[in-house]
Design a protein around this motif. Structure first.
Motif, PDB file in Angstrom:
ATOM      1  N   LYS A 117      99.717 115.632 124.948  1.00  0.00           N
ATOM      2  CA  LYS A 117      99.218 115.899 126.266  1.00  0.00           C
ATOM      3  C   LYS A 117      99.205 117.533 126.647  1.00  0.00           C
ATOM      4  O   LYS A 117     100.044 118.122 126.126  1.00  0.00           O
ATOM      5  CB  LYS A 117     100.236 115.170 127.389  1.00  0.00           C
ATOM      6  N   LYS A 167      92.761 114.796 129.675  1.00  0.00           N
ATOM      7  CA  LYS A 167      92.872 113.472 130.374  1.00  0.00           C
ATOM      8  C   LYS A 167      91.472 112.524 130.204  1.00  0.00           C
ATOM      9  O   LYS A 167      91.881 111.480 129.687  1.00  0.00           O
ATOM     10  CB  LYS A 167      93.250 113.672 131.953  1.00  0.00           C
ATOM     11  N   GLU A 192     100.351 106.095 128.094  1.00  0.00           N
ATOM     12  CA  GLU A 192      99.221 106.820 128.755  1.00  0.00           C
ATOM     13  C   GLU A 192      99.013 106.526 130.367  1.00  0.00           C
ATOM     14  O   GLU A 192      97.843 106.737 130.891  1.00  0.00           O
ATOM     15  CB  GLU A 192      97.854 106.578 128.292  1.00  0.00           C
ATOM     16  N   LYS A 193     100.068 106.307 130.885  1.00  0.00           N
ATOM     17  CA  LYS A 193      99.969 105.871 132.525  1.00  0.00           C
ATOM     18  C   LYS A 193      99.214 106.925 133.266  1.00  0.00           C
ATOM     19  O   LYS A 193      98.658 106.545 134.274  1.00  0.00           O
ATOM     20  CB  LYS A 193     101.299 105.458 133.091  1.00  0.00           C
ATOM     21  N   ASP A 194      99.588 108.041 132.964  1.00  0.00           N
ATOM     22  CA  ASP A 194      99.298 109.144 133.903  1.00  0.00           C
ATOM     23  C   ASP A 194      97.623 109.733 133.955  1.00  0.00           C
ATOM     24  O   ASP A 194      96.986 109.823 134.911  1.00  0.00           O
ATOM     25  CB  ASP A 194      99.769 110.733 133.520  1.00  0.00           C
ATOM     26  N   TYR A 196      95.574 107.501 137.053  1.00  0.00           N
ATOM     27  CA  TYR A 196      95.287 108.207 138.151  1.00  0.00           C
ATOM     28  C   TYR A 196      93.867 108.667 138.540  1.00  0.00           C
ATOM     29  O   TYR A 196      93.379 108.812 139.560  1.00  0.00           O
ATOM     30  CB  TYR A 196      96.382 109.369 138.555  1.00  0.00           C
ATOM     31  N   TRP A 197      93.246 108.993 137.388  1.00  0.00           N
ATOM     32  CA  TRP A 197      91.826 109.757 137.468  1.00  0.00           C
ATOM     33  C   TRP A 197      90.886 108.605 136.912  1.00  0.00           C
ATOM     34  O   TRP A 197      89.623 109.088 136.734  1.00  0.00           O
ATOM     35  CB  TRP A 197      91.776 110.948 136.535  1.00  0.00           C
TER      36      TRP A 197
END
Length: 368
Positions: free
Chosen positions: A165, A173, A334-336, A339-340
């Motif tokens: 990351k 991302k 990889e949850k973040d 959001y996108w």
């Protein structure tokens, strides 16, 4: 005139539902894996070409794995930097490291598959675990986690190769979302009994599976495909399983510019056209359904045709896609990126289209 477009739009969403809920759901909604360690001797195989900085950092992490019986086979593929010298120093430092030196061979010049074949033949043990020179395991239990999936029937194990990351990087991302989506696809199809690819950053198989299909001989002339083309040829519902234990993940540094990432994608797509027909068709259908899902509602909404129904169907599709990938992201840490999701998905769809067009007119470059 717009009614056929509306009907096609509904059909596309139905296809997407089948992919996301019925197929991808096999992995996304699966129970967490449990670890039952096996006492299987393992040969870890790493092929490197001009990777001196990476091997300095990552080979010690492999050598320090907490596993009862393993060796590390380091393959230097005719490097022009100091990779070979570093490997020779590690060979002296660690008693379980074996070095394979590959000289330039006119028939196989620059072909990673030739170098890997020499390493596979030189390995001491029958069970082989592969990673790349620019990768590192997430824990000291990487070998334990991957080898635990072997059974008398399951001789091929597909693992997850993640990317580091990078804070405040939207490209990062995008790359990690694509990696998540790809893993969800090949894990899910493997669970269904139709394995079609794996990644060289993290996969394992018994040596006999390699020789059953004559190794890389059927696609030796192709510079890429030492991982996915081999799995596409050798993997079956009977001999293949997956591993998604958190300790089994490997990580590597992602591309830092769009140009580098685009070049990487061109290589991947050029290899996929050599998959079995069923695998090419199912991948093509999924991508086509994604593209049409973007294009068709734009046409319908521009003419305000059944716009309430169209908007409702769009919302329904994003709901089930977000749900499925969200559960997969939880499993793969990889949850973040979720959001996108809508924005990244649009970028990926049109990037993929650009890749197809570019590859039609020029060939990508492979291996170093």
């Amino acid at each position: 005139m717009l009614l056929p477009v509306f009907c096609l739009f509904i059909a596309v969403v139905v296809i997407q539902f089948v992919y996301y809920i019925i197929i991808f759901g096999k992995f996304s909604f699966a129970k967490p894996q449990t670890l039952t360690p096996k006492r299987v001797p393992i040969s870890v195989i790493v092929c490197a070409k001009n990777e001196e900085e990476n091997v300095k950092k990552f080979v010690p992490l492999l050598a320090e794995q907490d596993y009862h019986t393993f060796e590390i086979v380091l393959i230097d593929d005719a490097s022009s930097d100091n990779t070979l010298e570093i490997f020779e120093a590690f060979e002296k430092q660690y008693p379980n490291i074996k070095l394979v030196k590959v000289e330039n061979n006119e028939a196989f010049w620059g072909n990673k598959k030739f170098a890997l074949t020499l390493g596979i033949k030189a390995a001491k043990y029958e069970y082989l675990l592969f990673t790349d020179a620019d990768c590192y395991p997430t824990s000291k239990d990487w070998i334990t986690s991957m080898s635990a999936q072997f059974t008398p029937q399951k001789n091929i194990v597909l693992g997850y190769g993640a990317y580091d990351k990078i804070a405040n990087s939207f490209l990062n991302k995008i790359i990690r979302f694509e990696t998540l989506l790809t893993a969800t696809q090949y894990f899910s199809w493997a669970k269904i009994g139709k394995p079609y690819m794996g990644i060289g950053r993290n996969m394992a198989y018994k040596r006999e599976e390699f020789f059953k299909v004559r190794g890389f001989m059927d696609h030796m002339k192709l510079r890429s495909g030492d991982d996915d083309l081999f799995i596409n040829q050798a993997a079956t519902s009977e001999n293949t399983t997956i591993c998604y234990l958190p300790d089994s993940f490997t990580y590597s540094e992602p591309k830092k510019s769009f140009k580098e990432w685009f070049t990487q994608k061109r290589r991947h797509v050029s290899t996929a056209k050599h998959y079995k027909m069923f695998d090419r068709n199912q991948l093509g259908l999924f991508y086509l359904s994604q593209l049409l899902f973007l294009v068709l509602p734009i046409i319908l909404l521009l003419f305000q045709f059944q716009w309430i129904a169209v908007v409702s169907i769009i919302g329904f599709r994003y709901l089930f896609a977000w749900l499925t990938l969200g559960f997969a992201a939880g499993k793969l840490k990889e949850k973040d990126v979720m959001y996108w999701f809508p924005i990244i998905e649009i970028i990926l769809i049109f990037t993929q289209l650009n890749v197809f067009i570019t590859n039609t007119f020029s060939k990508p470059v492979h291996w170093k």
